[in-house]
Design a protein around this motif. Structure first.
Motif, short mmCIF file in Angstrom:
data_model
loop_
_atom_site.label_atom_id
_atom_site.label_comp_id
_atom_site.label_asym_id
_atom_site.label_seq_id
_atom_site.Cartn_x
_atom_site.Cartn_y
_atom_site.Cartn_z
N SER A 224 0.80 -1.23 0.00
CA SER A 224 0.00 0.00 0.00
C SER A 224 0.83 1.27 0.00
O SER A 224 0.26 2.37 -0.12
CB SER A 224 -0.97 -0.01 1.19
OG SER A 224 -1.95 -1.01 1.03
N THR A 225 2.15 1.15 0.10
CA THR A 225 2.99 2.36 -0.01
C THR A 225 2.88 2.99 -1.40
O THR A 225 3.18 4.17 -1.56
CB THR A 225 4.46 2.05 0.30
OG1 THR A 225 4.95 1.04 -0.60
CG2 THR A 225 4.64 1.60 1.73
N ILE A 226 2.43 2.21 -2.39
CA ILE A 226 2.29 2.81 -3.73
C ILE A 226 1.16 3.84 -3.74
O ILE A 226 1.16 4.75 -4.57
CB ILE A 226 2.08 1.75 -4.82
CG1 ILE A 226 0.79 0.96 -4.60
CG2 ILE A 226 3.27 0.82 -4.91
CD1 ILE A 226 0.45 0.01 -5.74
N ILE A 227 0.21 3.70 -2.84
CA ILE A 227 -0.83 4.73 -2.71
C ILE A 227 -0.19 6.03 -2.24
O ILE A 227 -0.50 7.12 -2.75
CB ILE A 227 -1.93 4.28 -1.73
CG1 ILE A 227 -2.61 3.02 -2.21
CG2 ILE A 227 -2.96 5.40 -1.53
CD1 ILE A 227 -3.62 2.44 -1.23
N ALA A 228 0.70 5.92 -1.26
CA ALA A 228 1.41 7.11 -0.77
C ALA A 228 2.22 7.75 -1.89
O ALA A 228 2.26 8.98 -2.04
CB ALA A 228 2.31 6.73 0.41
N ASP A 229 2.88 6.92 -2.69
CA ASP A 229 3.66 7.44 -3.82
C ASP A 229 2.77 8.24 -4.77
O ASP A 229 3.13 9.35 -5.20
CB ASP A 229 4.32 6.29 -4.59
CG ASP A 229 5.46 5.64 -3.82
OD1 ASP A 229 6.19 6.36 -3.12
OD2 ASP A 229 5.61 4.42 -3.93
N GLN A 230 1.61 7.68 -5.11
CA GLN A 230 0.70 8.36 -6.02
C GLN A 230 0.18 9.66 -5.42
O GLN A 230 0.10 10.69 -6.10
CB GLN A 230 -0.46 7.45 -6.37
CG GLN A 230 -1.52 8.10 -7.26
CD GLN A 230 -1.01 8.47 -8.63
OE1 GLN A 230 -0.63 7.60 -9.40
NE2 GLN A 230 -0.98 9.76 -8.96
N LEU A 231 -0.17 9.63 -4.14
CA LEU A 231 -0.72 10.82 -3.50
C LEU A 231 0.31 11.94 -3.45
O LEU A 231 -0.04 13.12 -3.60
CB LEU A 231 -1.20 10.48 -2.09
CG LEU A 231 -2.44 9.58 -2.04
CD1 LEU A 231 -2.71 9.14 -0.61
CD2 LEU A 231 -3.66 10.28 -2.62
N LYS A 232 1.58 11.60 -3.27
CA LYS A 232 2.61 12.63 -3.24
C LYS A 232 2.90 13.18 -4.64
O LYS A 232 3.36 14.32 -4.79
CB LYS A 232 3.89 12.09 -2.59
CG LYS A 232 3.89 12.21 -1.07
CD LYS A 232 3.66 13.67 -0.65
CE LYS A 232 3.66 13.86 0.85
NZ LYS A 232 4.98 13.85 1.46
N ILE A 233 2.63 12.37 -5.66
CA ILE A 233 2.73 12.88 -7.03
C ILE A 233 1.59 13.86 -7.30
O ILE A 233 1.78 14.93 -7.90
CB ILE A 233 2.70 11.72 -8.05
CG1 ILE A 233 3.97 10.88 -7.92
CG2 ILE A 233 2.55 12.25 -9.47
CD1 ILE A 233 3.93 9.59 -8.71
N THR A 234 0.40 13.49 -6.84
CA THR A 234 -0.78 14.33 -7.04
C THR A 234 -0.76 15.57 -6.17
O THR A 234 -1.13 16.66 -6.63
CB THR A 234 -2.06 13.51 -6.74
OG1 THR A 234 -2.06 12.31 -7.53
CG2 THR A 234 -3.31 14.32 -7.05
N TYR A 235 -0.33 15.40 -4.91
CA TYR A 235 -0.28 16.51 -3.95
C TYR A 235 1.14 16.61 -3.36
O TYR A 235 1.38 16.18 -2.24
CB TYR A 235 -1.29 16.30 -2.82
CG TYR A 235 -2.70 16.06 -3.25
CD1 TYR A 235 -3.48 17.08 -3.78
CD2 TYR A 235 -3.28 14.79 -3.13
CE1 TYR A 235 -4.80 16.86 -4.17
CE2 TYR A 235 -4.59 14.55 -3.52
CZ TYR A 235 -5.35 15.59 -4.05
OH TYR A 235 -6.65 15.37 -4.43
N PRO A 236 2.08 17.16 -4.12
CA PRO A 236 3.49 17.15 -3.69
C PRO A 236 3.75 17.88 -2.38
O PRO A 236 4.74 17.57 -1.69
CB PRO A 236 4.22 17.81 -4.86
CG PRO A 236 3.18 18.56 -5.62
CD PRO A 236 1.91 17.79 -5.44
#
Length: 354
Positions: free
Chosen positions: A17-29
């Motif tokens: 589930s860390t890939i969710i965190a990766d995506q969220l930081k791309i979307t909301y840096p």
């Protein structure tokens, strides 16, 4: 913006589930992202660039309603703008509902209309996720907040250069030569119904060593030592000479430091295999007869990562019954999982990675 990501347990799920965190930081840096996990999983997410804070809970506490209510009050003080519940069970759904977060995303279930503002049907696109559908399930939870989902994201574990050195020093102190082939063995699954029978595993290891002459490290937890020794005793004398049965990393992070230096990890599917992949270590995975391989064979390419399943060799055993209904027959099915079945695929893996 403040975000809360919930993936309470298991170790493999926390990592995935860390890939969710990766995506969220791309979307909301510029967002601050907190990750709610079981405490002993911290080792998997240390130094992760997309995770700003950890909320650590114990298994016993998280299963108590009083604790969930108390925790929800504390979470309200953090004033999160977005919550994603990747765990998707009753207790995390209740916490989501009580958190007071305006936007809450989770999987569509019987409680989702109450718990979440966005309920996502858990059906990843098989055209995108021909392998590792568990990744697709996670990435679906980010669809409501972005039109630019990075479907290619995979979990990663971040070790420091000093930790790399500590791992190498541990090997040297344990009498292991890091210049010679070294393989981590996922020798036992998390339960009997996820563990290849001991004699079959011993035969696999004998075949592997005969071709690679690799040093072997057994991955097991302390209360599995007796079982690990039983597999050791079933191996040939030539294989036993290359097994460092007592070389045991004292912690999950310590295990990761050592795993980083291995040429591959082979054996039963589970958290250790997922950790190896997240460290970019080649893997040869033997799935339990009742587990759906397509969900967890992340990154399988027939070269660096190969996985095998009884259904691959004896599809007739599954002709009339769905995989999920085979759990109660797992031990019986394992008796059909002869070690020799995997030898050809194992040889292919060795030729490419050793």
């Amino acid at each position: 913006m403040r975000i809360l990501l919930i993936q309470y347990q298991m170790l493999g799920d926390v990592l995935t589930s860390t890939i969710i965190a990766d995506q969220l930081k791309i979307t909301y840096p510029n967002a601050h992202l907190d990750y709610l996990i079981v405490a002993h999983a911290q080792a998997l997410v240390e130094n992760h660039p997309a995770i700003d804070g950890l909320i650590k809970v114990s298994k016993s506490d998280f299963e108590k309603i009083n604790f969930i209510i108390s925790l929800s009050r504390k979470l309200k003080q953090n004033k999160y703008n977005l919550l994603i519940d990747a765990y998707g069970k009753n207790n995390s759904a209740l916490l989501s509902f009580l958190s007071g977060v305006k936007r809450r995303i989770g999987y569509k279930k019987w409680f989702s209309d109450i718990a979440y503002t966005d309920a996502i049907k858990n059906k990843p696109d098989t055209n995108i996720y021909k392998t590792g559908a568990a990744l697709g399930s996670r990435m679906l939870l980010t669809v409501p907040v972005t039109n630019d989902v990075q479907w290619h994201l995979t979990p990663k574990i971040y070790l420091t250069e000093n930790e790399h050195k500590e791992g190498k020093d541990w090997l040297l102190n344990s009498g292991i030569d890091p210049k010679k082939p070294l393989t981590m063995i996922s020798v036992l699954g998390s339960s009997e119904i996820k563990t290849l029978p001991y004699t079959a595993m011993a035969k696999v290891l004998d075949e592997f060593v005969s071709q690679t002459k690799s040093q072997l490290l057994f991955n097991y937890i302390p209360n599995q030592k007796k079982a690990a020794v039983a597999i050791f005793n079933s191996c040939s004398p030539a294989t036993q000479e290359l097994i460092f049965i007592d070389a045991f990393a004292p912690s999950i992070r310590g295990f990761l430091k050592v795993l980083y230096h291995c040429d591959s990890i082979i054996g039963n599917e589970g958290g250790a295999i997922n950790m190896g992949k997240a460290l970019d270590v080649p893997s040869f995975t033997i799935f339990s007869p009742w587990i759906n391989k397509s969900s967890w064979n992340v990154g399988e390419d027939g070269k660096k990562h190969i996985s095998v399943h009884l259904k691959d060799y004896k599809p007739e055993l599954y002709k009339y019954t769905a995989l999920k209904k085979m759990k109660s027959k797992s031990i019986e099915l394992y008796q059909q999982f002869d070690a020799e079945l995997v030898f050809e695929d194992l040889k292919k893996f060795i030729e490419i990675n050793y």
